[in-house]
Design a protein around this motif. Structure first.
Motif: not given
Length: 104
Positions: A20, A71-77, A95
Protein backbone atom coordinates in the motif's frame (compact mmCIF):
# COMPACT_ATOMS: atom_id res chain seq x y z
CA UNK A 1 -8.11 7.99 -14.80
CA UNK A 2 -9.45 6.33 -11.64
CA UNK A 3 -6.48 7.32 -9.44
CA UNK A 4 -5.63 10.85 -8.26
CA UNK A 5 -2.77 12.45 -6.34
CA UNK A 6 -2.85 11.79 -2.54
CA UNK A 7 -5.01 8.64 -2.89
CA UNK A 8 -4.04 5.56 -0.90
CA UNK A 9 -3.67 2.66 -3.33
CA UNK A 10 -2.81 -1.04 -3.25
CA UNK A 11 -0.60 -2.68 -5.88
CA UNK A 12 -2.32 -5.70 -7.47
CA UNK A 13 0.43 -7.02 -9.75
CA UNK A 14 4.19 -6.98 -10.22
CA UNK A 15 7.10 -7.33 -7.84
CA UNK A 16 5.46 -5.11 -5.20
CA UNK A 17 2.08 -6.89 -5.22
CA UNK A 18 0.15 -6.32 -1.98
CA UNK A 19 1.96 -3.12 -0.94
CA UNK A 20 0.00 0.00 0.00
CA UNK A 21 1.14 3.56 -0.52
CA UNK A 22 0.18 7.16 -1.18
CA UNK A 23 0.15 8.46 -4.75
CA UNK A 24 2.85 11.13 -5.08
CA UNK A 25 2.05 12.09 -8.66
CA UNK A 26 -0.20 10.89 -11.47
CA UNK A 27 0.39 11.11 -15.21
CA UNK A 28 -3.03 10.84 -16.90
CA UNK A 29 -1.66 11.16 -20.46
CA UNK A 30 0.66 8.17 -19.94
CA UNK A 31 -1.70 6.24 -17.64
CA UNK A 32 0.96 5.99 -14.93
CA UNK A 33 1.29 6.85 -11.24
CA UNK A 34 4.13 7.31 -8.75
CA UNK A 35 3.45 5.57 -5.43
CA UNK A 36 5.42 6.26 -2.24
CA UNK A 37 8.02 3.53 -1.45
CA UNK A 38 6.79 1.24 -4.26
CA UNK A 39 8.74 0.18 -7.38
CA UNK A 40 12.03 1.61 -6.07
CA UNK A 41 14.65 1.98 -8.81
CA UNK A 42 18.30 3.03 -8.69
CA UNK A 43 19.50 6.06 -10.60
CA UNK A 44 23.10 7.11 -11.23
CA UNK A 45 23.19 10.85 -10.48
CA UNK A 46 26.02 13.15 -11.63
CA UNK A 47 27.07 15.97 -9.28
CA UNK A 48 25.29 19.26 -10.05
CA UNK A 49 25.20 22.76 -8.55
CA UNK A 50 22.13 21.90 -6.41
CA UNK A 51 23.35 18.40 -5.44
CA UNK A 52 27.09 18.62 -4.80
CA UNK A 53 27.49 14.90 -4.15
CA UNK A 54 26.64 12.54 -6.98
CA UNK A 55 26.23 8.80 -6.66
CA UNK A 56 23.59 6.12 -6.80
CA UNK A 57 20.22 7.24 -5.48
CA UNK A 58 17.01 5.26 -4.99
CA UNK A 59 13.69 6.73 -6.10
CA UNK A 60 10.18 5.65 -7.02
CA UNK A 61 9.54 4.45 -10.56
CA UNK A 62 6.24 4.93 -12.37
CA UNK A 63 3.62 2.16 -12.27
CA UNK A 64 0.82 1.53 -14.74
CA UNK A 65 -2.43 2.86 -13.26
CA UNK A 66 -4.10 -0.43 -14.19
CA UNK A 67 -1.79 -2.23 -11.73
CA UNK A 68 -3.14 -0.35 -8.69
CA UNK A 69 -6.56 -0.19 -7.04
CA UNK A 70 -7.92 2.44 -4.67
CA UNK A 71 -7.63 1.20 -1.06
CA UNK A 72 -10.85 1.00 0.97
CA UNK A 73 -10.23 1.13 4.74
CA UNK A 74 -13.63 -0.42 5.49
CA UNK A 75 -13.03 -3.44 3.19
CA UNK A 76 -9.28 -3.45 4.09
CA UNK A 77 -8.23 -4.12 0.49
CA UNK A 78 -7.95 -2.60 -2.97
CA UNK A 79 -11.39 -2.20 -4.56
CA UNK A 80 -13.01 -1.24 -7.82
CA UNK A 81 -14.70 2.14 -7.78
CA UNK A 82 -17.73 3.75 -9.33
CA UNK A 83 -18.89 7.35 -9.71
CA UNK A 84 -22.12 8.87 -8.49
CA UNK A 85 -23.57 12.34 -8.05
CA UNK A 86 -24.76 13.30 -4.56
CA UNK A 87 -27.92 15.35 -3.86
CA UNK A 88 -25.87 18.55 -3.55
CA UNK A 89 -24.48 18.03 -7.08
CA UNK A 90 -21.05 16.81 -5.98
CA UNK A 91 -19.51 13.96 -8.01
CA UNK A 92 -17.79 11.35 -5.81
CA UNK A 93 -16.13 7.95 -6.15
CA UNK A 94 -17.46 5.02 -4.13
CA UNK A 95 -16.42 1.46 -3.26
CA UNK A 96 -18.42 -1.05 -5.30
CA UNK A 97 -18.29 -3.62 -2.44
CA UNK A 98 -19.44 -1.58 0.57
CA UNK A 99 -20.71 1.71 -0.99
CA UNK A 100 -18.24 3.76 1.08
CA UNK A 101 -17.50 7.14 -0.55
CA UNK A 102 -13.94 8.41 -0.98
CA UNK A 103 -12.70 11.98 -0.40
CA UNK A 104 -12.06 13.76 -3.71
Amino acid sequence: MHIKKDDIVMVISGKDKGKKGKVIQSYPKDGKVLVENVNMVTKHQKPTQQMQQGGIIRQEGALEASNVLLYCAKCDKGVRTGHKVLNDGKKVRFCKKCNETFNN
